[in-house]
Design a protein around this motif. Structure first.
Motif, PDB file in Angstrom:
ATOM      1  N   UNK A 151       0.752  -1.309  -0.303  1.00 51.64           N
ATOM      2  CA  UNK A 151      -0.063  -0.096  -0.046  1.00 51.64           C
ATOM      3  C   UNK A 151       0.741   0.547   0.311  1.00 51.64           C
ATOM      4  N   UNK A 152       1.701   1.367   0.924  1.00 57.98           N
ATOM      5  CA  UNK A 152       3.091   2.469   0.346  1.00 57.98           C
ATOM      6  C   UNK A 152       3.438   2.514  -0.901  1.00 57.98           C
ATOM      7  N   UNK A 153       4.614   1.185  -0.723  1.00 56.04           N
ATOM      8  CA  UNK A 153       5.384   0.929  -1.753  1.00 56.04           C
ATOM      9  C   UNK A 153       4.737  -0.104  -2.703  1.00 56.04           C
ATOM     10  N   UNK A 154       3.896   0.331  -3.621  1.00 54.62           N
ATOM     11  CA  UNK A 154       3.837   0.080  -5.157  1.00 54.62           C
ATOM     12  C   UNK A 154       4.647  -0.680  -5.500  1.00 54.62           C
ATOM     13  N   UNK A 155       5.841   0.279  -5.859  1.00 62.89           N
ATOM     14  CA  UNK A 155       6.651   0.254  -6.464  1.00 62.89           C
ATOM     15  C   UNK A 155       8.128  -0.527  -5.992  1.00 62.89           C
ATOM     16  N   UNK A 156       7.886  -1.244  -5.422  1.00 57.90           N
ATOM     17  CA  UNK A 156       8.568  -2.443  -4.028  1.00 57.90           C
ATOM     18  C   UNK A 156       9.862  -2.264  -4.794  1.00 57.90           C
ATOM     19  N   UNK A 157       9.907  -1.086  -3.426  1.00 61.73           N
ATOM     20  CA  UNK A 157      11.570   0.011  -3.702  1.00 61.73           C
ATOM     21  C   UNK A 157      11.967  -0.083  -2.363  1.00 61.73           C
ATOM     22  N   UNK A 158      10.884  -0.965  -1.304  1.00 62.72           N
ATOM     23  CA  UNK A 158      11.971  -0.289   0.139  1.00 62.72           C
ATOM     24  C   UNK A 158      11.504  -1.898   0.458  1.00 62.72           C
ATOM     25  N   UNK A 159      12.955  -2.549   0.984  1.00 66.77           N
ATOM     26  CA  UNK A 159      13.209  -4.087   0.793  1.00 66.77           C
ATOM     27  C   UNK A 159      12.714  -3.821   3.034  1.00 66.77           C
ATOM     28  N   UNK A 160      11.692  -3.859   3.657  1.00 61.10           N
ATOM     29  CA  UNK A 160      11.957  -4.092   5.216  1.00 61.10           C
ATOM     30  C   UNK A 160      12.264  -5.084   5.352  1.00 61.10           C
ATOM     31  N   UNK A 161      12.663  -6.604   5.249  1.00 55.34           N
ATOM     32  CA  UNK A 161      13.427  -7.787   5.601  1.00 55.34           C
ATOM     33  C   UNK A 161      13.813  -7.508   6.868  1.00 55.34           C
ATOM     34  N   UNK A 162      14.682  -6.595   6.820  1.00 58.58           N
ATOM     35  CA  UNK A 162      15.314  -6.707   8.687  1.00 58.58           C
ATOM     36  C   UNK A 162      14.316  -6.159   9.573  1.00 58.58           C
ATOM     37  N   UNK A 163      13.332  -5.373   8.875  1.00 61.10           N
ATOM     38  CA  UNK A 163      12.856  -5.013   9.881  1.00 61.10           C
ATOM     39  C   UNK A 163      11.696  -5.970  10.591  1.00 61.10           C
ATOM     40  N   UNK A 164      11.279  -6.606   9.576  1.00 58.60           N
ATOM     41  CA  UNK A 164      10.105  -7.048   9.919  1.00 58.60           C
ATOM     42  C   UNK A 164      10.117  -8.883   9.891  1.00 58.60           C
ATOM     43  N   UNK A 165      11.307  -9.135  10.819  1.00 61.26           N
ATOM     44  CA  UNK A 165      11.920 -10.673  10.209  1.00 61.26           C
ATOM     45  C   UNK A 165      10.941 -11.937  10.256  1.00 61.26           C
ATOM     46  N   UNK A 166       9.788 -11.167  11.194  1.00 61.87           N
ATOM     47  CA  UNK A 166       8.875 -12.939  11.939  1.00 61.87           C
ATOM     48  C   UNK A 166       8.106 -12.792  10.397  1.00 61.87           C
ATOM     49  N   UNK A 167       7.605 -11.564   9.968  1.00 66.32           N
ATOM     50  CA  UNK A 167       6.669 -11.983   8.028  1.00 66.32           C
ATOM     51  C   UNK A 167       7.790 -12.298   7.811  1.00 66.32           C
ATOM     52  N   UNK A 168       8.341 -12.617   7.407  1.00 69.55           N
ATOM     53  CA  UNK A 168       9.732 -12.801   6.525  1.00 69.55           C
ATOM     54  C   UNK A 168       9.798 -14.323   6.818  1.00 69.55           C
ATOM     55  N   UNK A 169       9.646 -14.592   8.311  1.00 67.09           N
ATOM     56  CA  UNK A 169       9.910 -15.976   8.454  1.00 67.09           C
ATOM     57  C   UNK A 169       7.908 -16.863   7.897  1.00 67.09           C
TER      58      UNK A 169
END
Ligand code: NG6
Ligand code: CA
Length: 502
Positions: free
Chosen positions: A472-490
């Motif tokens: 919703x905030x990053x339609x262009x898939x530019x900001x990789x948030x993996x390091x901020x949300x490790x549980x979501x990544x898992x």
């Protein structure tokens, strides 16, 4: 026919189905080719007008989170028809024009289910999921089977694969049309057959120059992928193709006015080679790619007229979508890239055809059924793999157990009654899969394939643990948030692994 149809529904209800809710409208799936999310006026296109599709979107439901299962054609088409993700079938890769049928005829398809429920079923346009059996080479001069008929289509008029692949002939009900028995045809993807000029030997004969892969046998002034010999009287003329397909679609509708029908109208636009009829040349400001889109929209307008004239418009559910994201250059130097200007064929999304970025699989998707579907815009998460279960539910036909298990019944979302869709879905790209769940998108570690500048593919490298985006905030898939949300990544990685196999 109508009576038989009612009887079948009654049997369905005795078997415990909620037959009282079953409806039997005509169903038309209009499946465009390589048309991106941003390619229609109603999705923000610039430089090209699509008034008929805009009207469908205005009166029907326009979806913003609807997906093809894959970023290329064969796997998406396989999934649409079978209700099964294509990554479960190793044969469901972009097929050559002489590949055997990849749908097991024992499996249900949308066509076979609707047929079993009394529908007349027809395929017109692009097939590209193989013809013939894997155990013996196909003789193009005889009966072409198994094919559409064996997986549920009563009537079929189609090309074997794609416009840019031989054989460049039409097949109607299992026979190449217009074939002269004195000039038998032969198809080969490994080595040249016959002495026809190719794009490499005779570039001066070409309307448009092509890359090496597309520089094999020349048919109608365009070099193709693959070699063919003979069958000269059967070869198509590219600029006539859209009108020929439209004519066959209209014939199918008009010969089934009295009974429910299902038409799978798999249009050639906007695949290469882009050779719209001359009357559409210059109809857009985007060159042939835009002109072909205008012709596609015009054909759909004509189809709507035919439904109206035959009194079928309020009794027909139309679903419009596309098989994979857009591509500007795809083997022919046709000017699409140079003339694209500000137009964004993928809309706000990143990437396009072939890619695991959203542009690869996020599709324009419209449902239209005057009097039944209410005008709205829907964010429901849906996949084309869901059409099988949803249309089965609509028409009151039972999906056999253990079949089409990826397909979810999202009928209410399709009809605009709810914005609740799936919980998550898989996006299959070239050599990798990604996952969308709610607002999140996860792309695993690996190489994302993209079509780039003329002549080139390029890859984006995703490092471990993969890339996570908040769409919703990053339609262009530019900001990789993996390091901020490790549980979501898992969570997403585990779901993806569960579906596609770790
Ligand atoms: C690719 C072709 C491309 C197109 C595609 C199939 C390259 C180099 N070539 O192999 O031109 O034909 O297959 O497109 O990419 S699809 O829409 O049918 O999947
Ligand atoms: Ca395609």
């Amino acid at each position: 026919m109508k009576n038989i149809h009612k009887t079948l529904l009654l049997l369905g209800s005795m078997a415990g189905l909620s037959a009282s809710f079953a409806e039997t409208p005509n169903i038309i799936i209009i499946y465009a080719d390589d048309v991106g999310y941003g390619d229609l006026g109603c999705y923000g296109a610039t430089g090209v007008d699509t008034p008929n599709l805009d009207m469908l979107a205005e009166s029907g439901v326009r979806f913003t989170s609807a997906y093809a299962t894959a970023a290329t054609c064969t796997p998406s088409r396989y999934s649409l028809l079978t209700g099964e993700y294509a990554f479960r079938n190793d044969d469901a890769v972009i097929l050559p024009g002489n590949a055997p049928l990849i749908i097991d005829p024992a499996k249900p398809t949308i066509a076979s289910l609707l047929k079993s429920n009394g529908y007349a079923t027809g395929l017109v346009g692009k097939w590209h999921i193989g013809l013939g059996s894997p155990s013996e080479p196909l003789d193009w001069n005889g009966e072409i089977a198994p094919g559409p008929r064996e997986v549920g289509f009563d009537y079929s008029f189609h090309m074997a694969a794609t416009g840019d692949r031989v054989p460049s002939v039409y097949i109607e009900n299992g026979r190449v049309i217009g074939l002269d028995s004195g000039d038998p045809m032969e198809v080969n993807y490994q080595e040249p057959v016959g002495n026809d000029p190719t794009g490499i030997s005779h570039p001066q004969l070409l309307r448009t120059q092509a890359d090496e892969q597309h520089a094999k046998t020349i048919v109608d002034g365009t070099s193709r992928i693959g070699y063919m010999n003979g069958g000269n009287s059967a070869r198509w003329t590219d600029t006539e193709m859209p009108d020929i397909f439209l004519g066959k679609a209209v014939e199918f509708i008009e010969s089934n006015v009295e009974e429910p029908f299902f038409l799978y109208y798999a249009m050639h636009e906007n695949h290469v080679p882009r050779l719209p009829h001359p009357r559409f040349r210059g109809a857009s400001s985007l060159g042939v790619r835009g002109d072909a889109l205008v012709q596609m929209d015009w054909s759909i307008g004509h189809l709507l007229e035919v439904l109206k004239v035959n009194g079928l418009d309020e009794n027909t559910l139309i679903i419009f979508t596309s098989d994979n994201g857009p591509v500007l250059y795809d083997g022919y130097y046709d000017g699409a890239m140079q003339l694209n200007k500000e137009h964004r064929p993928s809309g706000p999304w990143r990437g396009g055809k072939y890619s695991a970025w959203e542009g690869g699989t996020r599709m324009p998707f419209i449902t239209y059924w005057p009097g039944t579907v209410e005008s709205s815009i829907s964010d429901a998460l849906i996949s084309q793999v869901d059409l099988l279960a949803s249309l089965a539910a609509l028409t009151g036909v039972e999906v056999p157990e253990e079949r089409a298990t990826d397909s979810q019944n999202l009928l209410d979302a399709l009809l605009g009654k709810t914005e609740v869709g799936r919980e998550y879905l898989i996006e299959q790209a070239v050599k990798m899969e990604a996952i969308r769940k709610g607002p999140w998108k996860y792309v695993p570690e690996g190489e994302v394939t993209n079509r780039g500048k003329i002549g080139k593919f390029y890859t984006d490298t995703i490092a471990a643990p993969g890339a996570l985006f908040y769409l919703p905030e990053d339609p262009g898939e530019e900001n990789n948030l993996a390091h901020l949300y490790p549980a979501k990544v898992e969570e997403l990685k585990a779901l993806l692994d569960k579906e596609v196999g770790a």
